[in-house]
Design a protein around this motif. Structure first.
Motif, mmCIF file in Angstrom:
data_model
loop_
_atom_site.group_PDB
_atom_site.id
_atom_site.type_symbol
_atom_site.label_atom_id
_atom_site.label_comp_id
_atom_site.label_asym_id
_atom_site.label_seq_id
_atom_site.Cartn_x
_atom_site.Cartn_y
_atom_site.Cartn_z
ATOM 1 N N ILE A 1 0.854 -1.192 0.000
ATOM 2 C CA ILE A 1 0.000 0.000 0.000
ATOM 3 C C ILE A 1 0.890 1.242 0.000
ATOM 4 N N GLY A 2 0.649 2.117 -0.923
ATOM 5 C CA GLY A 2 1.427 3.357 -0.990
ATOM 6 C C GLY A 2 2.717 3.251 -1.765
ATOM 7 N N ALA A 3 2.996 2.061 -2.325
ATOM 8 C CA ALA A 3 4.247 1.894 -3.072
ATOM 9 C C ALA A 3 4.197 2.597 -4.421
ATOM 10 N N GLY A 4 2.999 2.854 -4.895
ATOM 11 C CA GLY A 4 2.868 3.542 -6.177
ATOM 12 C C GLY A 4 3.480 2.747 -7.307
ATOM 13 N N GLU A 5 4.303 3.404 -8.121
ATOM 14 C CA GLU A 5 4.933 2.750 -9.261
ATOM 15 C C GLU A 5 6.215 2.014 -8.866
ATOM 16 N N ASN A 6 6.612 2.127 -7.616
ATOM 17 C CA ASN A 6 7.827 1.440 -7.162
ATOM 18 C C ASN A 6 7.596 -0.062 -7.152
ATOM 19 N N ARG A 7 8.531 -0.801 -7.703
ATOM 20 C CA ARG A 7 8.358 -2.240 -7.865
ATOM 21 C C ARG A 7 9.114 -3.011 -6.788
ATOM 22 N N TYR A 8 8.538 -4.128 -6.401
ATOM 23 C CA TYR A 8 9.247 -5.007 -5.469
ATOM 24 C C TYR A 8 10.179 -5.920 -6.259
#
Length: 380
Positions: free
Chosen positions: A156-163
């Motif tokens: 939640i809240g990671a937006g476009e940031n990828r794991y």
């Protein structure tokens, strides 16, 4: 808050869902159970849903008689469960045990209902079918399993940031650190003694064999669009870190909490809101320390089978899931030994007909074939 349909109301997740509903005055539109008419009657009288369904059609008459003095509509069978799932409501909670939960999940999605999913076999057996239906109908699929809820919360809240990696935690079950020779004579009672969680019999045995973690790995692949190799299983004996996510920069975000399913259940019901929860609050001072270890796939061969199945794709995850259901049922009836569960699952994966791109009919046929295979080869 919109009313909900609760499938599997008399099981462990179902009764804890009702705890959350009591705490927040959430209205129940419908309830269903497998065969416990007495408990379902009590729940129906307390929550006064419009509908109740009993999966075991032989219990329909009993439930109908018990609720004859009410205006609650009583229905039965898998078609009855699917009818409840398709009712117009705020959210359908699917806490049915086993692959039988797949059809109601699809019915709910096709009716445009959001799903709060505790039935992992739905995604394990029909992950492609379910995720494609979710996209097609534009509904939300919210996980209830503590591990998948934790991953969801970390994102939640990671937006476009990828794991870059999903860290799926496991308690290790009651036999962590044991060798195969030490597990030769494990009894049903020993396998049902989980160190941290209070759960139903089937999922408790799955935890003891580590099949539960294998099923959760497959589920995570579908829920979070992950590659199998991106999911790492870490044994976290205290069951305090419920899972974590590593991002591309190497930062790891984890979700911590007490071993109480009411927190992930409530979030799945109230998302995106977080409300006061009846679950016990976590004190890090009381926890003291956290430990981490590796899962032993050579001893716990169910986990190895699940990993192989999701790499194979197609109906392979369905094969291992349904073979496991049949084998666990045999073990709980003292028909096979504990280690035979893993042998049955791996044997079925090798021998049951493999289909690369299965339809719903193929999945249902795979279920029947895998169950028959285990019962024929291991049940006699």
């Amino acid at each position: 808050m919109d009313d909900i349909v609760l499938l599997g109301s008399t099981g462990s997740i179902g009764t804890q869902t009702l705890d959350v509903c009591r705490a927040h005055n959430i209205r129940l539109k419908a309830l269903s159970a497998n065969g416990n008419t007495k408990q379902l009657e009590r729940q129906a009288r307390e929550f006064r849903p419009e509908f109740v369904a009993i999966a075991d059609e032989s219990r329909y008459g009993d439930l109908k008689t018990r609720l004859a003095d009410t205006d609650i509509k009583v229905i039965s069978g898998i078609d009855g469960i699917r009818e409840l799932a398709a009712l117009k409501c705020g959210r359908v909670v699917n806490s049915v045990v086993g692959m039988v939960g797949l059809l109601p999940t699809l019915s709910a999605i096709e009716a445009g209902n959001d799903i709060a999913l505790a039935n992992k076999e739905t995604l394990v057996s029909g992950g492609k079918l379910v995720t494609e239906a979710v996209k097609r109908h534009g509904v939300k699929l919210l996980p209830i399993d503590s591990e998948h809820s934790a991953i969801f919360q970390c994102l939640i809240g990671a937006g476009e940031n990828r794991y870059s990696k999903i860290i799926l935690t496991a308690s290790g079950g009651p036999f962590y650190g044991k060798t195969r020779s030490q597990l030769e004579n494990v009894t049903r009672e020993q396998a049902l003694r989980h160190p941290n969680w209070s759960m139903g019999a089937k999922i408790t045995i799955d935890s003891a064999t580590l099949m539960n973690k294998g099923l959760e790995l497959i589920e995570a692949v579908w829920l979070f669009a992950a590659r199998p190799e991106q999911v790492e299983i870490v044994v976290q004996r205290q069951s305090i870190i419920h899972s974590a996510v590593e991002f591309e920069d190497g930062a790891i975000i984890a979700q911590l909490g007490s071993a109480d399913m009411r927190l992930p259940i409530q979030l799945a019901l109230t998302y995106p809101k977080r409300l006061s929860c009846p679950a016990k609050r976590l004190s890090l001072f009381d926890v003291g320390e956290l430990t981490f270890g590796r899962a032993d796939e050579e001893t716990f061969t169910c986990l190895a089978a699940a990993k192989k199945a999701i790499t194979m794709g197609g109906n392979a995850p369905c094969i291992v899931n349904c073979a496991n259901e049949a084998a666990v049922s045999l073990f709980l009836r003292d028909k096979i030994r504990f280690l035979d569960i893993g042998e049955a699952v791996n044997s079925a994966l090798a021998d049951v007909n493999y289909i690369t791109d299965p339809s719903l009919d193929d999945i249902l046929e795979t279920r029947a074939e895998a169950e028959k295979y285990v019962l024929t080869k291991f049940g006699e």
